[in-house]
Design a protein around this motif. Structure first.
Motif, mmCIF file in Angstrom:
data_model
loop_
_atom_site.group_PDB
_atom_site.id
_atom_site.type_symbol
_atom_site.label_atom_id
_atom_site.label_comp_id
_atom_site.label_asym_id
_atom_site.label_seq_id
_atom_site.Cartn_x
_atom_site.Cartn_y
_atom_site.Cartn_z
ATOM 1 N N THR A 33 -28.792 96.727 -29.884
ATOM 2 C CA THR A 33 -27.924 97.167 -30.984
ATOM 3 C C THR A 33 -26.732 97.929 -30.432
ATOM 4 O O THR A 33 -26.831 98.582 -29.382
ATOM 5 N N LEU A 66 -22.888 87.972 -25.172
ATOM 6 C CA LEU A 66 -21.932 88.586 -26.108
ATOM 7 C C LEU A 66 -20.964 87.501 -26.562
ATOM 8 O O LEU A 66 -20.266 86.897 -25.750
ATOM 9 N N GLU A 67 -20.955 87.206 -27.874
ATOM 10 C CA GLU A 67 -20.054 86.199 -28.420
ATOM 11 C C GLU A 67 -18.809 86.883 -28.972
ATOM 12 O O GLU A 67 -18.885 87.767 -29.822
ATOM 13 N N PRO A 69 -14.979 87.089 -30.974
ATOM 14 C CA PRO A 69 -14.529 86.560 -32.274
ATOM 15 C C PRO A 69 -14.023 85.126 -32.186
ATOM 16 O O PRO A 69 -14.095 84.382 -33.168
ATOM 17 N N VAL A 120 -15.230 90.514 -35.125
ATOM 18 C CA VAL A 120 -16.674 90.741 -35.128
ATOM 19 C C VAL A 120 -17.277 90.143 -33.865
ATOM 20 O O VAL A 120 -17.025 88.973 -33.537
ATOM 21 N N TYR A 121 -18.105 90.920 -33.170
ATOM 22 C CA TYR A 121 -18.777 90.498 -31.948
ATOM 23 C C TYR A 121 -20.267 90.399 -32.225
ATOM 24 O O TYR A 121 -20.851 91.272 -32.899
ATOM 25 N N VAL A 122 -20.902 89.314 -31.679
ATOM 26 C CA VAL A 122 -22.337 89.100 -31.891
ATOM 27 C C VAL A 122 -23.041 89.242 -30.539
ATOM 28 O O VAL A 122 -22.658 88.615 -29.551
ATOM 29 N N ARG A 124 -26.692 88.763 -28.582
ATOM 30 C CA ARG A 124 -27.996 88.096 -28.695
ATOM 31 C C ARG A 124 -28.820 88.395 -27.449
ATOM 32 O O ARG A 124 -28.296 88.382 -26.333
ATOM 33 N N GLU A 140 -30.786 89.887 -32.402
ATOM 34 C CA GLU A 140 -29.356 89.639 -32.623
ATOM 35 C C GLU A 140 -28.761 90.769 -33.452
ATOM 36 O O GLU A 140 -29.372 91.250 -34.418
ATOM 37 N N SER A 141 -27.574 91.219 -33.114
ATOM 38 C CA SER A 141 -26.846 92.242 -33.896
ATOM 39 C C SER A 141 -25.358 92.023 -33.683
ATOM 40 O O SER A 141 -24.945 91.145 -32.922
ATOM 41 N N SER A 142 -24.549 92.833 -34.353
ATOM 42 C CA SER A 142 -23.096 92.655 -34.257
ATOM 43 C C SER A 142 -22.394 93.999 -34.415
ATOM 44 O O SER A 142 -22.988 94.984 -34.874
ATOM 45 N N THR A 144 -18.045 95.562 -35.010
ATOM 46 C CA THR A 144 -16.654 95.211 -35.317
ATOM 47 C C THR A 144 -15.727 96.059 -34.471
ATOM 48 O O THR A 144 -15.933 97.276 -34.320
#
Length: 565
Positions: A33, A66-67, A69, A120-122, A124, A140-142, A144
């Protein structure tokens, strides 16, 4: 504290591993997180990795991605840093022990050279058995990332002018000179500030709208905020029931039925409404606070004075020093805020001493005044209503003090009634006839059978005390005779006698040396009569007297001299 994670490259494709165990126990063993939901560029971004529920020393492999935007990915490398250059990094053979949380949690910092962009970044995370490569758990979390200060929420989300408001968010900084807060279109005063919170209050003139923060001119996002009603001014603060009151201010509801205007607990009738003005009919009520409620919010109170109303006084008559109660509405319970005048409509008004006060009654001590209107003032406002207080009549003088029965007398004093029928005058118990009356004087006629005695005046059932003793001279009374000298042979000249108490049926006598000679008088008026000398009268000086009968009594007048030559 960042703990370095020793890792080795594991070249098995992530997608093939996911097909082994398509449904892991999401978040039961592993979770990752962000420390905050929103970051303001370029502040450092930290992630927190937690592992729990595994056997002590159980070997696991961990994959963290880390994904961005724009859809590109970065992975956790051997040095516990994310990188876009490594296609896949898996931490192998991690010796894990289930110990305290601080030993089972790892802080991971995202390096600034990743060239973060707003959005927004995701994140995992996948955890595998190190030997079988079976997926054990995933998370998974995100978060901003913004380039401007960010307002997360405002507490409370509505309020009235002067209410304290807390703004939570990110990127406010701590330099108060660079920060401005706007609530409902008006700049608010900052009370306290940190990088993630601001304490302020709803400014004057704010209307329902948004909360926004600017830092060195850069504006944050907007958060809705509802501002409650504010009373700016009243057309009057001294009101009477039934008056139309205009209330000016902000944030009223344009639907008149959605505004509640209360006068010290009593609701008024709203006749028209705009967002900045209300028209209200003042109800029957008491002096106190006025408030406006709209959209479930109530304005700060404004003090108004409802004009006092006097209804009655008990008892309505009495003497100075008596204690009476004035009943009504809207009096002040504070004694000094009330003022009571007796005989208020004259130049001789006197203030009463107020002994007790409440909103509905005043207990006062009757002052040395005269019969007249009683008036009440509360907080400078004169009470409506008409009441009076009657004092006993007082006699100051009687003129003349010696009077002939049938004559008028003038009584001067106080507390008489200007309605003649409400006054009664007696002398020695005999009733006089009122000719005219005003509050300070009465004219009355002595009855023909009047007697001497104490004079008394009775007004509205109250009797005077200590009146003077009036001497009533029985009628008739002779005052003059013209001519006073006449020839004995002149039987044609009319001799005129003036006086009082002349009525039909009286007799006139001419007396001399014990001899009484009757004459035939002609009554001209109550104060005048005439007669002629009887034939055969002899010269000499005669006493002229009148005799009349009243209620069986024979009344003989005084004598006037007539010289007969």
């Amino acid at each position: 504290m960042v703990k370095k994670i020793i890792a080795s490259i594991f070249f098995t494709a992530l997608t093939s591993l996911l097909t082994i165990v398509p449904n892991g126990n999401c978040g039961n063993i592993v979770s990752i997180t962000p420390e905050k939901a929103v970051y303001v560029n370029p502040e450092p971004i930290y992630l927190l990795l937690d592992l729990t529920g595994l056997e002590n020393g159980y070997p696991v492999d961990v994959s963290i991605s880390l994904e961005f935007p724009d859809g590109t990915l970065a992975y956790l490398g051997p040095d516990a840093q994310f990188s876009k250059n490594n296609p896949l990094f898996i931490v192998e053979n991690w010796p894990f022990s289930s110990v305290k949380i601080d030993s089972g949690s790892w802080s991971i910092m995202l390096p600034p050279d990743l060239n973060f962009i707003p959005g927004v970044y995701v994140i995992r995370t996948f955890i595998y058995d190190a030997q079988s490569k079976v997926l054990i758990d995933k998370s998974e979390s995100s978060f901003t990332l913004v380039d401007a200060p960010y307002v997360d929420h405002v507490s409370p989300s509505k309020g009235i002018t002067g209410d304290v408001v807390f703004i939570s968010g990110q990127g406010f900084g701590t330099d108060q000179d660079l920060v401005k807060v706007f609530i409902g279109g008006r700049e608010a005063t900052i009370i306290e500030i940190t990088d993630s919170s601001i304490k302020t209050w709803v400014p004057y003139g704010a209307t329902t709208g948004v909360v926004q923060v600017t830092v060195d001119g850069i504006a944050s996002n907007q958060v809705p905020f509802q501002v409650g009603p504010y009373i700016e001014s009243l057309s009057s603060t001294i009101l009477s029931p039934g008056d139309s009151l205009t209330i000016k201010g902000f944030n009223f509801d344009p639907d008149k039925n959605k505004n509640i205007v209360v006068f010290n607990g009593v609701r008024g009738t709203v006749t028209s409404a705009k967002e900045t003005q209300l028209s209200v009919l003042v109800p029957e009520g008491n002096t106190g606070p006025l408030t406006v409620t709209a959209n479930d919010m109530t304005s700060s109170p404004v003090e108004v004075t409802i004009t006092p109303v006097i209804e009655s006084i008990d008892p309505p008559r009495g003497s100075a020093g008596d204690v009476v109660t004035i009943f009504g509405r809207n009096f002040s319970p504070t004694i000094t805020n009330n003022y009571v005048l007796f005989n208020a409509d004259s130049s001789d008004a006197f203030a009463a001493t107020i002994l007790e006060a409440s909103t509905s009654q005043l207990i006062v001590k009757v002052p040395e005044a005269e019969t007249g209107t009683v008036r009440v003032y509360t907080s400078g406002a004169v009470a409506s209503g008409d009441i009076s207080f009657t004092y006993p009549p007082e006699i100051d003088s009687v003129d003349p003090i010696e009077v002939v029965a049938g004559d008028e007398i003038l009584i001067q004093g106080r507390n008489f009634d200007d309605v003649e029928q409400k006054n009664a005058v007696t002398i020695g118990g005999e009733m006089l006839t009122i000719q005219s009356a005003i509050p300070h004087s009465i004219k009355a006629r002595i009855p023909l059978g009047g007697v001497s005695g104490e004079i008394k005046v009775v007004v509205n059932g109250m009797e005077s005390e200590g009146g003077p003793f009036v001497i009533v001279i029985p009628a008739p009374l002779l005052r003059s005779i013209v001519p006073a000298e006449i020839n004995a042979t002149d039987t044609r000249t009319k001799i005129t006698v003036t006086g009082v108490g002349f009525v039909k049926g009286l007799t006139l006598q001419l007396k001399r040396d014990g001899t009484s000679i009757p004459a035939n008088p002609s009554v001209v008026s109550y104060t005048s009569l005439s007669f002629s000398l009887p034939r055969g009268i002899t010269p000499g000086t005669y006493d002229v007297l009148i005799n009349r009968s009243i209620s069986g009594r024979q009344l003989i007048s005084n004598a006037l001299k007539l010289l007969v030559n």
